[in-house]
Design an enzyme around this catalytic site. Structure first.
Site, PDB file in Angstrom:
ATOM      1  N   ASP A 193      -8.277   5.124  -5.646  1.00  0.00           N
ATOM      2  CA  ASP A 193      -7.302   6.089  -5.772  1.00  0.00           C
ATOM      3  C   ASP A 193      -7.519   7.543  -5.460  1.00  0.00           C
ATOM      4  O   ASP A 193      -6.632   8.272  -6.132  1.00  0.00           O
ATOM      5  CB  ASP A 193      -7.082   5.945  -7.092  1.00  0.00           C
ATOM      6  N   CYS A 208      -8.322   1.272  12.845  1.00  0.00           N
ATOM      7  CA  CYS A 208      -7.095  -0.027  14.090  1.00  0.00           C
ATOM      8  C   CYS A 208      -8.637  -0.904  12.936  1.00  0.00           C
ATOM      9  O   CYS A 208      -9.161  -0.930  12.650  1.00  0.00           O
ATOM     10  CB  CYS A 208      -7.703   0.682  14.899  1.00  0.00           C
ATOM     11  N   CYS A 264      -2.191   1.688  16.667  1.00  0.00           N
ATOM     12  CA  CYS A 264      -2.850   2.663  17.154  1.00  0.00           C
ATOM     13  C   CYS A 264      -2.563   2.933  18.389  1.00  0.00           C
ATOM     14  O   CYS A 264      -2.206   2.185  19.400  1.00  0.00           O
ATOM     15  CB  CYS A 264      -4.527   1.646  17.009  1.00  0.00           C
ATOM     16  N   SER A 290     -12.616  -5.450 -14.688  1.00  0.00           N
ATOM     17  CA  SER A 290     -13.000  -6.883 -15.737  1.00  0.00           C
ATOM     18  C   SER A 290     -14.506  -7.599 -15.274  1.00  0.00           C
ATOM     19  O   SER A 290     -15.015  -8.714 -15.351  1.00  0.00           O
ATOM     20  CB  SER A 290     -11.956  -7.986 -15.298  1.00  0.00           C
ATOM     21  N   TYR A 325       1.271  -1.253   0.401  1.00  0.00           N
ATOM     22  CA  TYR A 325       0.051   0.038  -0.212  1.00  0.00           C
ATOM     23  C   TYR A 325       1.083   1.548   0.246  1.00  0.00           C
ATOM     24  O   TYR A 325       0.504   2.150  -0.917  1.00  0.00           O
ATOM     25  CB  TYR A 325      -0.900   0.063   1.274  1.00  0.00           C
ATOM     26  N   HIS A 331     -14.479   0.561  -2.614  1.00  0.00           N
ATOM     27  CA  HIS A 331     -13.364  -0.344  -1.880  1.00  0.00           C
ATOM     28  C   HIS A 331     -12.988   0.410  -1.010  1.00  0.00           C
ATOM     29  O   HIS A 331     -11.705  -0.110  -0.855  1.00  0.00           O
ATOM     30  CB  HIS A 331     -13.231  -1.258  -3.142  1.00  0.00           C
ATOM     31  N   GLY A 351     -13.472   0.276 -17.671  1.00  0.00           N
ATOM     32  CA  GLY A 351     -12.589   0.163 -17.316  1.00  0.00           C
ATOM     33  C   GLY A 351     -12.321  -1.513 -15.799  1.00  0.00           C
ATOM     34  O   GLY A 351     -11.570  -1.658 -14.866  1.00  0.00           O
ATOM     35  N   GLN A 387     -15.047   1.489  -8.162  1.00  0.00           N
ATOM     36  CA  GLN A 387     -13.770   0.337  -7.134  1.00  0.00           C
ATOM     37  C   GLN A 387     -12.768   1.073  -6.601  1.00  0.00           C
ATOM     38  O   GLN A 387     -12.177  -0.059  -5.939  1.00  0.00           O
ATOM     39  CB  GLN A 387     -14.255  -0.922  -7.596  1.00  0.00           C
ATOM     40  N   ASN A 388     -12.390   1.934  -7.412  1.00  0.00           N
ATOM     41  CA  ASN A 388     -11.215   2.556  -6.897  1.00  0.00           C
ATOM     42  C   ASN A 388     -11.070   2.838  -6.064  1.00  0.00           C
ATOM     43  O   ASN A 388     -12.002   3.670  -5.395  1.00  0.00           O
ATOM     44  CB  ASN A 388     -10.374   3.755  -7.949  1.00  0.00           C
TER      45      ASN A 388
HETATM   46  C1  BJW Z   1      -8.841  -0.632 -19.161  1.00  0.00           C
HETATM   47  C2  BJW Z   1      -7.600  -0.123 -19.961  1.00  0.00           C
HETATM   48  C3  BJW Z   1      -7.848   1.109 -19.480  1.00  0.00           C
HETATM   49  C4  BJW Z   1      -7.083  -2.224 -19.132  1.00  0.00           C
HETATM   50  N1  BJW Z   1      -8.889   2.060 -20.271  1.00  0.00           N
HETATM   51  N2  BJW Z   1     -10.159  -0.524 -19.720  1.00  0.00           N
HETATM   52  C5  BJW Z   1     -15.322 -17.433  -3.132  1.00  0.00           C
HETATM   53  C6  BJW Z   1     -14.258 -17.463  -1.722  1.00  0.00           C
HETATM   54  C7  BJW Z   1     -14.910 -15.958  -0.747  1.00  0.00           C
HETATM   55  C8  BJW Z   1     -15.430 -14.839  -1.669  1.00  0.00           C
HETATM   56  C9  BJW Z   1     -15.535 -15.079  -2.569  1.00  0.00           C
HETATM   57  C10 BJW Z   1     -15.300 -16.662  -3.682  1.00  0.00           C
HETATM   58  N3  BJW Z   1     -15.934 -16.015  -4.877  1.00  0.00           N
HETATM   59  C11 BJW Z   1     -17.023 -15.212  -4.593  1.00  0.00           C
HETATM   60  C12 BJW Z   1     -16.704 -14.731  -3.845  1.00  0.00           C
HETATM   61  C13 BJW Z   1     -16.795 -13.003  -3.229  1.00  0.00           C
HETATM   62  C14 BJW Z   1     -15.132 -12.304  -3.766  1.00  0.00           C
HETATM   63  C15 BJW Z   1     -15.261 -12.142  -5.173  1.00  0.00           C
HETATM   64  O1  BJW Z   1     -15.698 -11.581  -5.517  1.00  0.00           O
HETATM   65  N4  BJW Z   1     -14.455 -13.196  -5.541  1.00  0.00           N
HETATM   66  C16 BJW Z   1     -14.413 -13.019  -6.675  1.00  0.00           C
HETATM   67  C17 BJW Z   1     -12.475 -12.900  -6.987  1.00  0.00           C
HETATM   68  C18 BJW Z   1     -14.752 -14.326  -7.248  1.00  0.00           C
HETATM   69  N5  BJW Z   1     -16.023 -10.756  -3.713  1.00  0.00           N
HETATM   70  C19 BJW Z   1     -15.497  -9.703  -2.025  1.00  0.00           C
HETATM   71  O2  BJW Z   1     -15.633 -10.826  -1.179  1.00  0.00           O
HETATM   72  C20 BJW Z   1     -16.492  -8.874  -1.345  1.00  0.00           C
HETATM   73  N6  BJW Z   1     -16.767  -8.572  -0.228  1.00  0.00           N
HETATM   74  C21 BJW Z   1     -18.040  -9.306  -0.482  1.00  0.00           C
HETATM   75  O3  BJW Z   1     -18.754 -10.350  -1.105  1.00  0.00           O
HETATM   76  O4  BJW Z   1     -19.156  -9.387   0.947  1.00  0.00           O
HETATM   77  C22 BJW Z   1     -19.938  -9.983   1.401  1.00  0.00           C
HETATM   78  C23 BJW Z   1     -19.064 -11.998   1.388  1.00  0.00           C
HETATM   79  C24 BJW Z   1     -18.267 -12.377   2.498  1.00  0.00           C
HETATM   80  C25 BJW Z   1     -17.961 -13.148   2.303  1.00  0.00           C
HETATM   81  C26 BJW Z   1     -17.605 -14.341   1.595  1.00  0.00           C
HETATM   82  C27 BJW Z   1     -18.542 -14.011   0.280  1.00  0.00           C
HETATM   83  C28 BJW Z   1     -19.598 -12.615   0.666  1.00  0.00           C
HETATM   84  C29 BJW Z   1     -15.513  -7.683  -1.225  1.00  0.00           C
HETATM   85  C30 BJW Z   1     -14.363  -7.317  -2.811  1.00  0.00           C
HETATM   86  C31 BJW Z   1     -13.456  -6.369  -2.235  1.00  0.00           C
HETATM   87  C32 BJW Z   1     -11.851  -6.106  -3.483  1.00  0.00           C
HETATM   88  N7  BJW Z   1     -11.287  -5.784  -3.014  1.00  0.00           N
HETATM   89  C33 BJW Z   1     -10.401  -4.779  -4.045  1.00  0.00           C
HETATM   90  C34 BJW Z   1      -8.563  -4.295  -3.689  1.00  0.00           C
HETATM   91  C35 BJW Z   1      -9.818  -3.086  -3.022  1.00  0.00           C
HETATM   92  C36 BJW Z   1      -8.054  -2.449  -2.380  1.00  0.00           C
HETATM   93  C37 BJW Z   1      -7.179  -2.485  -3.235  1.00  0.00           C
HETATM   94  O5  BJW Z   1      -7.234  -1.540  -3.823  1.00  0.00           O
HETATM   95  O6  BJW Z   1      -6.051  -2.430  -2.924  1.00  0.00           O
HETATM   96  O7  BJW Z   1     -10.731  -4.529  -4.919  1.00  0.00           O
HETATM   97  S1  BJW Z   1      -9.193  -6.981  -5.339  1.00  0.00           S
HETATM   98  C38 BJW Z   1      -9.550  -5.768  -6.898  1.00  0.00           C
HETATM   99  O8  BJW Z   1     -10.243  -5.962  -7.211  1.00  0.00           O
HETATM  100  C39 BJW Z   1     -10.105  -4.163  -6.261  1.00  0.00           C
HETATM  101  C40 BJW Z   1     -10.637  -3.831  -7.330  1.00  0.00           C
HETATM  102  O9  BJW Z   1     -11.634  -3.397  -6.651  1.00  0.00           O
HETATM  103  C41 BJW Z   1     -11.205  -5.349  -7.743  1.00  0.00           C
HETATM  104  C42 BJW Z   1     -11.970  -4.853  -9.110  1.00  0.00           C
HETATM  105  O10 BJW Z   1     -10.457  -5.402 -10.576  1.00  0.00           O
HETATM  106  P1  BJW Z   1     -11.207  -4.131 -11.219  1.00  0.00           P
HETATM  107  O11 BJW Z   1     -11.025  -2.856 -10.648  1.00  0.00           O
HETATM  108  O12 BJW Z   1     -11.841  -4.291 -12.703  1.00  0.00           O
HETATM  109  O13 BJW Z   1     -10.018  -4.517 -11.994  1.00  0.00           O
HETATM  110  P2  BJW Z   1      -9.435  -5.375 -13.010  1.00  0.00           P
HETATM  111  O14 BJW Z   1      -7.837  -5.660 -12.889  1.00  0.00           O
HETATM  112  O15 BJW Z   1      -9.750  -7.009 -12.548  1.00  0.00           O
HETATM  113  O16 BJW Z   1      -9.288  -5.051 -14.501  1.00  0.00           O
HETATM  114  C43 BJW Z   1      -8.930  -4.379 -15.294  1.00  0.00           C
HETATM  115  C44 BJW Z   1      -9.747  -3.722 -16.508  1.00  0.00           C
HETATM  116  O17 BJW Z   1      -9.624  -2.698 -17.161  1.00  0.00           O
HETATM  117  C45 BJW Z   1      -9.258  -4.738 -17.329  1.00  0.00           C
HETATM  118  O18 BJW Z   1     -11.097  -5.562 -17.736  1.00  0.00           O
HETATM  119  C46 BJW Z   1      -8.637  -4.078 -18.846  1.00  0.00           C
HETATM  120  O19 BJW Z   1      -9.143  -5.200 -20.015  1.00  0.00           O
HETATM  121  C47 BJW Z   1      -9.286  -2.575 -18.537  1.00  0.00           C
HETATM  122  N8  BJW Z   1      -8.618  -2.204 -18.988  1.00  0.00           N
HETATM  123  N9  BJW Z   1      -6.805  -0.712 -19.613  1.00  0.00           N
HETATM  124  C48 BJW Z   1      -9.943   1.035 -19.964  1.00  0.00           C
HETATM  125  N10 BJW Z   1      -6.512   1.822 -20.583  1.00  0.00           N
HETATM  126 ZN    ZN Z   2      -7.367   1.561  17.709  1.00  0.00          ZN
END
Ligand code: BJW
Ligand code: ZN
Length: 242
Positions: A102, A125, A145, A186, A66, A117, A184, A99-100
């Site tokens: 930034d 904490c 903390c 997936s 981070y 997110h 942007g 979802q960003n």
């Molecule tokens: C361009 C480009 C350009 C490139 N122009 N486009 C099995 C077990 C446990 C959990 C799960 C499970 N199955 C499902 C789940 C739920 C889980 C989940 O979805 N997992 C999947 C991986 C399967 N979700 C969660 O756990 C969420 N919570 C939840 O569901 O709570 C209830 C629950 C609890 C317990 C169990 C079950 C349910 C929380 C999800 C939190 C995600 N966190 C992150 C980190 C955030 C902090 C940080 O940034 O550090 O969020 S992970 C990461 O992925 C980040 C992003 O916001 C998120 C999405 O990614 P994003 O933005 O789509 O990026 P990419 O890289 O995937 O895609 C980029 C795209 O851009 C591509 O398509 C490119 O082609 C394109 N691109 N250049 C336009 N120039």
């Molecule tokens: Zn504390």
């Protein structure tokens, strides 16, 4: 050729536009995406670092990840994609569900941004209710903390719930829009990837802006296979020509 010309009427009829954005929209600002080759940091898979288990296993490593990202994000500038979304507010009601973490939509001037997110500038904490914002680099990681427990980034990791009030609002906004632009992301991470389904329930027109196909591309009304910094200014130009 401006790909949005073919749906000019749809654009001009729309009263409420919701953008669902992901890491790809900041890629042209120099911020790596999560999946694919971009999603590697010191040979660690970003998807494996973004979990609560990884944090408790090695809080120092996750904090360093981070810290590096924060440094990069603080010097990054919004690109033409972020700026186009902000400019669109001059013509129509716009909400950004991102979802960003930034903050680049806000830097570009977008006023209604829901950070699903969390945010890189916020920390909290792991035990008590303490929360704060940080402007500088944290040198000693993991920071502690005043209650003695370790602090963590105030972001949502896999297996953690999104802020419930924020998520409720996001669902309502998605369900009330008449046009949704998905740029942007997936669309593999839930629950954010269900937002287009809420929009569809309201018969909204769905547009995807992404150079690659996603799992939901076939359900879109229009797919623009180009980057967001190239495509989104073209969308705004339709309004500007009036
Ligand atoms: C361009 C480009 C350009 C490139 N122009 N486009 C099995 C077990 C446990 C959990 C799960 C499970 N199955 C499902 C789940 C739920 C889980 C989940 O979805 N997992 C999947 C991986 C399967 N979700 C969660 O756990 C969420 N919570 C939840 O569901 O709570 C209830 C629950 C609890 C317990 C169990 C079950 C349910 C929380 C999800 C939190 C995600 N966190 C992150 C980190 C955030 C902090 C940080 O940034 O550090 O969020 S992970 C990461 O992925 C980040 C992003 O916001 C998120 C999405 O990614 P994003 O933005 O789509 O990026 P990419 O890289 O995937 O895609 C980029 C795209 O851009 C591509 O398509 C490119 O082609 C394109 N691109 N250049 C336009 N120039
Ligand atoms: Zn504390």
């Amino acid at each position: 050729m401006n790909a949005f010309e073919s749906i000019k009427n749809k654009l001009l009829e729309a009263k409420k536009i919701v953008f669902v954005t992901g890491a790809g929209i900041s890629q042209e600002s120099g911020i790596p995406t999560f999946r694919g080759n971009d999603g590697l940091w010191r040979n660690y898979d970003a998807m494996k670092l973004a979990t609560i288990d990884a944090f408790y296993e090695n809080p120092k490593l996750v904090w360093e990840w981070y810290n590096d990202r924060r440094k990069n994000i603080f010097q990054a500038k919004p690109n033409d994609g972020h700026l186009a979304i902000a400019e669109l507010e001059n013509f129509v009601d716009v909400t950004v569900l991102t979802q960003n973490i930034d903050g680049l939509h806000q830097k570009a001037g977008s006023k209604r941004v829901l950070e699903l997110h969390g945010s890189i500038i916020k920390i909290k904490c792991t035990v008590c209710d303490f929360k704060t914002e940080i402007a500088d680099e944290i040198l000693e990681v993991p920071p502690k903390c005043t209650c003695g427990n370790i602090l963590r980034p105030d972001v949502v990791w896999f297996g953690e719930a999104l802020n419930q009030e924020l998520w409720q609002n996001a669902m309502i906004l998605a369900n009330q829009c008449d046009l949704m632009v998905i740029a942007g992301t997936s669309l593999v991470v839930s629950p954010a990837n269900t937002l287009p389904i809420y929009a569809k329930q309201n018969n909204a027109f769905l547009i995807e802006v992404n150079p690659e196909d996603t799992e939901m591309s076939s359900q879109m009304d229009l797919t623009i296979k180009n980057t967001s910094a190239i495509s989104l200014p073209q969308l705004v130009s339709i309004y500007k020509k009036l």
